[in-house]
Design an enzyme around this catalytic site. Sequence first.
Site, mmCIF file in Angstrom:
data_model
loop_
_atom_site.group_PDB
_atom_site.id
_atom_site.type_symbol
_atom_site.label_atom_id
_atom_site.label_comp_id
_atom_site.label_asym_id
_atom_site.label_seq_id
_atom_site.Cartn_x
_atom_site.Cartn_y
_atom_site.Cartn_z
ATOM 1 N N ASP A 174 2.245 1.776 -3.402
ATOM 2 C CA ASP A 174 1.164 2.228 -4.280
ATOM 3 C C ASP A 174 0.871 3.710 -4.051
ATOM 4 O O ASP A 174 0.709 4.476 -5.004
ATOM 5 C CB ASP A 174 -0.081 1.380 -4.029
ATOM 6 C CG ASP A 174 -1.213 1.730 -4.969
ATOM 7 O OD1 ASP A 174 -0.983 1.760 -6.197
ATOM 8 O OD2 ASP A 174 -2.339 1.966 -4.480
ATOM 9 N N HIS A 197 0.832 -1.212 0.000
ATOM 10 C CA HIS A 197 0.000 0.000 0.000
ATOM 11 C C HIS A 197 0.865 1.259 0.000
ATOM 12 O O HIS A 197 0.576 2.218 -0.728
ATOM 13 C CB HIS A 197 -0.924 -0.012 1.217
ATOM 14 C CG HIS A 197 -1.721 1.235 1.390
ATOM 15 N ND1 HIS A 197 -2.692 1.649 0.497
ATOM 16 C CD2 HIS A 197 -1.677 2.188 2.356
ATOM 17 C CE1 HIS A 197 -3.210 2.792 0.910
ATOM 18 N NE2 HIS A 197 -2.610 3.140 2.032
#
Length: 106
Positions: free
Chosen positions: A80, A77
């Site tokens: 990202d 995450h």
Amino acid sequence: MSQEMEMIIFNIINYAGMAKGLAYEALTEAEAGNYDKAQELLKEADANLLEAHKVQTSIIQAEARGEKPEVSVLFVHAQDQLMTSMESRTLIEHLIRIYQKFDTAK
């Protein structure tokens, strides 16, 4: 996951999120014709992206030394968030230039 790795991940998320928010603020300022303020905000976004990149680089360097990072969903995450923040910032810079061209053509 170690507390150190958690802090590294949260730092990436924090800096990337700040950068993306600042870039969108810059776009809002450009929409209002405040191009100097938009550029200031993009510079702040860049500073946050640089900090996030430094943190990311520390992980890459550790892996190059043979230390294996703990890959988790949270780590993915964070990566990202960083990549989307970088892409958003680039796209927003182009949009600001388009706004400037339209304003100049009026």
